[in-house]
Write an enzyme that holds these catalytic residues in place. Structure first.
Site, PDB file in Angstrom:
ATOM      1  N   LYS A  19       0.854  -1.185   0.000  1.00  0.00           N
ATOM      2  CA  LYS A  19       0.000   0.000   0.000  1.00  0.00           C
ATOM      3  C   LYS A  19       0.889   1.234   0.000  1.00  0.00           C
ATOM      4  O   LYS A  19       1.937   1.256   0.659  1.00  0.00           O
ATOM      5  CB  LYS A  19      -0.891  -0.033   1.251  1.00  0.00           C
ATOM      6  CG  LYS A  19      -1.969   1.035   1.305  1.00  0.00           C
ATOM      7  CD  LYS A  19      -2.816   0.865   2.577  1.00  0.00           C
ATOM      8  CE  LYS A  19      -3.948   1.875   2.664  1.00  0.00           C
ATOM      9  NZ  LYS A  19      -4.761   1.685   3.887  1.00  0.00           N
ATOM     10  N   SER A  70      -9.634   1.856   3.059  1.00  0.00           N
ATOM     11  CA  SER A  70      -8.771   2.594   2.172  1.00  0.00           C
ATOM     12  C   SER A  70      -7.769   1.724   1.397  1.00  0.00           C
ATOM     13  O   SER A  70      -7.165   2.213   0.437  1.00  0.00           O
ATOM     14  CB  SER A  70      -7.991   3.638   2.980  1.00  0.00           C
ATOM     15  OG  SER A  70      -7.148   3.001   3.926  1.00  0.00           O
ATOM     16  N   SER A  81      -9.775  -0.561   7.234  1.00  0.00           N
ATOM     17  CA  SER A  81      -9.220  -0.367   5.889  1.00  0.00           C
ATOM     18  C   SER A  81      -8.552  -1.584   5.252  1.00  0.00           C
ATOM     19  O   SER A  81      -8.211  -1.547   4.068  1.00  0.00           O
ATOM     20  CB  SER A  81      -8.221   0.797   5.898  1.00  0.00           C
ATOM     21  OG  SER A  81      -8.909   2.019   5.911  1.00  0.00           O
TER      22      SER A  81
END
Lengths: 486, 488
Positions: free
Chosen positions: A76, A151, A175
């Site tokens: 990420k 996210s 997330s």
């Protein structure tokens, strides 16, 4: 090759069925062909990946390779990687090249994994749909008109689409788990303090935790073995010994006590999700587990409590983006105040600004006790709810999200968006560990089953998830998008 | 109207740790700008603070040194404000649960009296960097070497009533931190800075007046002058019918005045909240006790011992214990020569006079404690007289002799300063002086007996001169008197 799990790839590499180099080239080609439709990557680091793959192949030939050597992963884009862009999905950090590797990146590099790139996310990990990125929204490979969740939507979409077998995400308020649920993959949020936060760009420091996102619980265990552990550079990481997360995967579940929090089956839960979760619970019963109803009475307060504390922490964490030392700086500032205002005004998107404003307000003189202090008290009550529940049961189960993936652009109202996280946020407030595992579909869109465990019970949770995956095949389903031959 | 001044001090002490409070960077002063700023100090995205244990230990030592409560738990908070030399956009400090609770500092005043000033608390925090406004083509440069240097902020109660007390308090804090070795106390380099809160009220009034805070005063002298100016300003303001506003002011030493920086209305809301990146500091009572057992003798105790055990005057004891370097020097000299009064006289007299003339601190004294001790041994055992001792001291100061404690002997030998006590030799010199001074002898003879005492000085001087200062002055006096009186 691209529909294999990390565990299978490791076996194939050892057996010499293909090399890490071949696998890397194959995945890079898939990313190049398929990702324009998904937008799951912000940066693809092909050259670095090829180099790492070559090294892993050499090590394997020499017999010095570890278990993870040559396994492709993605990170990420809020995880700092030295010498490459770490943008956090923000214009603010569009020009930011990290001068250092996050501790977990050092661990993964040492283990020989091949990092193919940095995945897209909601700006500064603030969001539940991966639509707020400066680099544009991520699409769900099961349905390109749906969001992948957020996210960590880029990591989830890339794994689901077979662009990468596994990726790391971060989970501040759901997330990892919610995008895992929306994309039909497996994700683990470790206990707060289990994985080092050094080098993870902070959103809300007392919640942030990095964790694995993969097709299976077994793959999550493999990655946890590499990233978990104490880090002297993170004061909130714990010294507690790290177990071998793969060791207990095959333990039978006979006698397991499962609790179903009644608050997780209330108003707002879609019928399809509820029936998939209840069906999953029946599978557990068939595996020898017993099920009781429990209560987590303060669940209702979790979302507002989270938004007070997380936004307060974020408002301070994001003060360093001032245009002075790194990140976006406005053109020709007239003076210092202008430099601050325009650099931040231009660099941050609207959701980030909203949370900075909420946080700044709740910490202000005259509001601090009513908001922040009160929220801290409620946080302790929510934590106590879990501690009490885990005196009666081994794991809690429920839906990861009240609905399957929603349409892109569906939630323009921020509060409606925040309420998407009603089942995932309590875990972050309590600091406990939780997972999402695939448990069915609503039409084309996957449904996630959430498993919640006591502090530091990751090994048990992975065992519980793995046993489910031995009895079901939801995690083996692939979206049609991923099957496009190239 | 009679006015009373009320003063409280916030003293920032830079702790002498090897590395910064939350990073491994060095804290050395004067390095190239930004050469001691790591990713953590630059607040690079993703970096985290790790507390320096040495800073905790030093703060606790200070607390123990002022007999303060040491709470078991203290907590770091974030103090939020934007400034270019504050990399994170917040300063990590301790707002709600400081590491040192209420304590007391004993101050000594010029008249030898002592007084106790209460300390409200002391907390740990990180220093900011520096903005450099020169030489950057109209832009401002930022040097983050100092960012993250550990500070102990010591907050007094408003217990002081005049500038002298405030300065004495500041000196006492300076003495304690340097005795403990937790700060170099160098005010010129900013290792100790202070904010002064000043208000005035009509004598007899119970409630405090509105205070002004004078920021960042960095010398004892400036503290005294800033207070003097501010008190006068406030009294004049009130007497002219005005009102003191709560504000932050800056002392300008060149203009010798204070100027308004910002008023309360313009003040920042710092939005303090507990720092989630740092765990609360939890002090094990055993750890605190170990630090307590290892505490050195502190200024107040030393002063008391100098008076009671060594028999020094209150004034001498105060001066000699005021800083650790002086006290250590004195105690070493005393240990060598065995005479506290001689040691005290020489350290405060000859040595401190010479140091002042050359603008040197006692740490940089050209004459070491061993050398001075060795010299005093020879004074005490009558090898040399006081006059010769001063010559030997001057020779040592100029670098004669080696640095060992027998260097006095070498100088005494080389210069032939050994005291002459042989009566025959002294008589011979006296006889020569008398025969060379017929006029003075005649005057002496003609003088009234009660005037002769004064006149003998001339003959003493001549005899001492003839001996090149080595004759024993008492013997010279006695023998001269006998011989001159015999002539009358």
């Amino acid at each position: 090759m691209h529909d294999k799990t990390l565990t299978e790839i490791a076996a194939d590499l050892t057996a010499g069925k293909y090399s890490s180099h071949e696998l890397t080239e194959h995945l890079l080609k898939r990313i190049e062909r398929l990702d324009p439709s998904l937008n799951s990557f912000i940066s693809v680091t092909g050259d670095n990946a090829r180099h790492s793959a070559q090294q892993a192949d050499t090590a394997r030939a020499a017999g010095t390779a570890g278990q993870l050597a040559g396994l492709p992963i993605a990170l990420k884009d809020n995880i700092c990687t030295q010498g490459t862009k770490t943008s956090c999905g923000s214009r603010m950090l569009d020009n930011f090249i990290s001068p250092y590797d996050a501790t977990i990146v050092q661990h993964l590099n040492a283990a020989g994994t091949v990092n193919l790139g940095k995945t897209n996310l909601d700006e500064f990990a603030m969001g539940s749909s991966s639509e707020s990125s400066f680099y544009g929204p991520v699409k769900n490979p099961w349905d390109l008109t749906a969001v992948p969740g957020g996210s960590s939507g880029g990591s989830a979409a890339a794994v689901a689409a077979g662009l990468i077998p596994a990726a790391l995400g971060s989970d501040t308020g759901g997330s990892i788990r919610q995008p895992a649920a929306f994309c039909g993959i497996t994700g683990l949020k470790p206990t707060y303090g289990r994985v080092s936060r050094y080098g993870i760009i902070a959103y809300a420091s007392s919640f942030d935790q990095v964790g694995p996102m993969a097709r299976t619980a077994a793959d999550c265990a493999l990655l946890m073995n590499a990233i978990a552990g104490h880090d002297s550079r993170d004061s909130t990481s714990v010294t507690r010994q790290v177990p071998d997360y793969s060791a207990e995967l095959d333990k039978p579940l006979r006698g397991l006590k499962i609790g179903l929090p009644k608050e997780y089956f209330g108003e707002g839960l879609s019928a399809e999700v509820e029936s998939a979760v209840r069906e999953a619970v029946r599978v557990y019963e068939s595996l020898g587990a017993s099920v009781i109803d429990v209560s987590l009475p303060h669940t209702h307060y979790a979302v507002p409590t989270y938004y007070v504390i997380a936004s307060a922490e974020a408002s301070a964490n994001l003060s360093r983006y001032d245009g002075v030392r790194f990140g976006h700086r406005c053109q020709s500032p007239a003076d210092l105040e202008d430099l601050y205002k325009r650099s931040r005004g231009e660099g941050f998107g609207s959701e980030v600004k909203r949370r900075i404003l909420i946080g700044t307000h709740t910490l202000s003189e005259g509001f601090f006790d009513a908001y922040f202090t009160k929220a801290q008290r409620v946080r302790r009550l929510i934590q106590q709810d879990f501690i009490d529940a885990f005196k009666e049961v081994d794991v809690l189960m429920g839906p990861t999200s009240p609905t399957p993936a929603f349409d892109l652009g569906a939630h323009m109202d921020p509060v409606a968006m925040y309420l998407q996280d009603v089942y995932t946020i309590p875990c972050n407030l309590a600091g406990i560990t939780a997972m999402s595992v695939p448990a069915g579909f609503d039409g084309e869109r996957p449904i996630g089953l959430q498993l919640l465990g006591a502090h530091f019970s990751e090994a048990q949770l992975l065992n519980v998830a793995h046993q489910f995956q031995q009895a079901t095949d939801w995690h083996l389903r692939r979206p049609a998008f991923a099957e496009e031959t190239i | 109207m009679q006015w009373e001044t009320v003063i409280g001090l916030e003293v920032h002490v830079q702790l002498a740790t090897q590395s910064k409070i939350f990073s491994g960077s060095s804290t050395d002063f004067g390095a190239e700008p930004n050469s001691q700023a790591s990713a953590v100090d630059l607040a690079m995205p993703g970096t985290l603070p790790v507390l320096n244990e040495q800073a905790v230990s030093m703060a606790v030592q200070f607390g123990l040194g002022i007999n303060a409560e040491i709470p078991e738990v203290s907590v770091f908070d974030r103090k939020n404000y934007f400034y270019p030399d504050l990399p994170k956009g917040y300063q990590t400090s301790q707002m709600y649960y400081p590491i040192v609770g209420p304590g007391e500092v004993e101050i000594s005043l010029d008249d030898g009296s002592t007084q106790r000033i209460r300390v409200h608390h002391a907390h740990l925090e990180e220093d900011a960097g520096k903005s450099l406004h020169e030489d950057y083509h109209g832009m401002t440069g930022i040097d983050l070497n100092r960012a993250g240097t550990p500070l102990l902020e010591i907050v007094s109660e408003p217990d002081m009533r005049n500038a002298k007390q405030a300065v004495a308090y500041l000196r006492a804090i300076h003495a304690i931190v340097t005795y403990l070795g937790i700060s170099d106390g160098n005010m010129a380099e900013g290792s100790m800075r202070c904010d002064v809160n000043v208000s005035v009220r009509p004598k007899g009034q119970a409630e405090f007046g509105t205070r002004a805070e004078i920021k960042n005063v960095n010398s004892f002298r400036f503290v005294e002058r800033a207070i003097a100016y501010e008190v006068e300003r406030q009294i004049e303001l009130i007497e002219d019918g005005g009102k003191v506003v709560q504000e932050t002011r800056l002392y300008d030493p060149d203009a010798d005045e204070t100027r308004s920086m910002r008023t309360k209305e313009e003040a920042n809301d710092y939005r303090y909240f507990p720092c989630p990146d740092l765990l609360p500091i939890v002090l094990d009572p055993t750890y605190v006790e170990q630090l307590r057992d290892a505490l050195p003798e502190l200024p107040a105790e030393k002063r008391a011992r100098f008076e009671s055990a060594l028999g020094l005057s209150a004034y001498d004891a105060g001066v000699l214990s005021a800083n650790r370097a002086t006290a250590d020097f004195f105690e070493e000299v005393m240990a060598i020569c065995g005479d506290a009064k001689q040691a005290a006289n020489w350290v405060q007299g000859e040595l401190s006079g010479a140091l002042n003339r050359e603008g040197l601190s006692i740490e940089n004294s050209p004459v070491s404690a061993q050398q001075l001790g060795g010299l005093l041994v020879r004074v005490i055992d009558d090898t040399i007289n006081g006059k010769a001792a001063k010559q030997v001291f001057q020779a040592m100061w100029n670098g004669e002799g080696d640095s060992a404690n027998n260097s006095a002997d070498a100088i005494i030998d080389a210069r032939g300063l050994k005291q002459v006590t042989d009566t025959g030799a002294i008589e011979a010199m006296i006889d020569q002086v008398i025969s060379d001074s017929p006029a003075q002898v005649a005057q002496y003879r003609d003088a009234e007996p009660d005037k002769r005492g004064k006149m003998i000085g001339y003959f003493v001087g001549q005899t001492m001169k003839a001996s090149r200062g080595t004759a024993n002055p008492q013997q010279v006096n006695t023998l001269l008197k006998q011989k001159l009186d015999a002539l009358c």
